[in-house]
Design an enzyme around this catalytic site. Sequence first.
Site, short mmCIF file in Angstrom:
data_model
loop_
_atom_site.label_atom_id
_atom_site.label_comp_id
_atom_site.label_asym_id
_atom_site.label_seq_id
_atom_site.Cartn_x
_atom_site.Cartn_y
_atom_site.Cartn_z
N ASP A 9 0.79 -1.25 0.00
CA ASP A 9 0.00 0.00 0.00
C ASP A 9 0.82 1.30 0.00
O ASP A 9 0.50 2.24 0.75
CB ASP A 9 -0.97 0.01 1.20
CG ASP A 9 -2.00 -1.11 1.16
OD1 ASP A 9 -1.97 -1.92 0.21
OD2 ASP A 9 -2.82 -1.20 2.09
N LYS A 107 -7.13 -4.85 -3.08
CA LYS A 107 -7.90 -5.41 -1.96
C LYS A 107 -8.80 -4.34 -1.38
O LYS A 107 -8.53 -3.15 -1.51
CB LYS A 107 -6.94 -5.96 -0.89
CG LYS A 107 -6.01 -4.89 -0.35
CD LYS A 107 -4.96 -5.46 0.59
CE LYS A 107 -4.05 -4.37 1.12
NZ LYS A 107 -4.72 -3.33 1.90
N CYS A 152 -1.98 -2.90 7.59
CA CYS A 152 -1.87 -3.82 6.45
C CYS A 152 -0.58 -4.62 6.44
O CYS A 152 -0.59 -5.79 6.04
CB CYS A 152 -2.08 -3.04 5.15
SG CYS A 152 -3.81 -2.51 4.99
C1 VGL Z 1 -4.63 0.54 5.75
C2 VGL Z 1 -6.21 1.36 7.17
C3 VGL Z 1 -7.18 1.27 6.19
C4 VGL Z 1 -3.19 0.15 5.53
C5 VGL Z 1 -5.58 0.43 4.75
O1 VGL Z 1 -2.75 0.11 4.38
O2 VGL Z 1 -2.50 -0.11 6.54
N1 VGL Z 1 -4.96 0.99 6.95
N2 VGL Z 1 -6.85 0.80 4.99
#
Ligand code: VGL
Length: 200
Positions: A9, A107, A152
């Site tokens: 991410d 995702k 994540c």
């Molecule tokens: C994430 C919160 C919500 C992350 C993704 O990538 O850690 N955290 N969505």
Amino acid sequence: MSNALLVIDVQNDFCPKGALAVKEGDTIIHQINAAMDHFNIVVLTQDWHPTNHKSFASSYENKKPFDTVEMFYGNQVLWPDHCIQGSVGAKFHPNLNHEKADVIIRKGSNPAVDSYSAFFENDKVTPTGLHGYLKDRNVKDLTMVGLATDFCVAFSAIDAAKLGYSVTVRLDMARAIDNGGSLNSAMDNMSKAGVKLKNG
Ligand code: VGL
Ligand code: ZN
């Protein structure tokens, strides 16, 4: 036998000025780019939510970001709207060498279920397909980097350890949201799951 780098991410919304900005989120990117050359396979994940996602505080009348709700799969932190499919915030950070990716896993597309882990949605049973891919490519060793360490990255690392991979999280190439003790508990949970935590 192969190894893989999982880059979690590294998207605009998790970097400074993003919708769910992680402190120093952009400072790890050059090191991640350099690390890509040292692995057989590079996997990128991309948080990829529809506008009405149930992990967004905006989907509820009386909730604000970082409140929590009970979902059918357990407790869920509510977030500011982030990584909306097709938005600039959902794009990889421009400094990330995303062209090195062998595979990109998106995702969080199901509006009813959040998906922190690269392997399973937060219901713990719906697979993303990454495990099948890695098995087919004979990958046994995983190194994880990216954002955010306490959500994540940690969920991906713990699921991977449970699936039998040898897992290392490179903390020097990851940054945390660290809300309400989330980083400490994620570090504890990763250690208990047998994830190796390294700083270099
Ligand atoms: C994430 C919160 C919500 C992350 C993704 O990538 O850690 N955290 N969505
Ligand atoms: Zn998300």
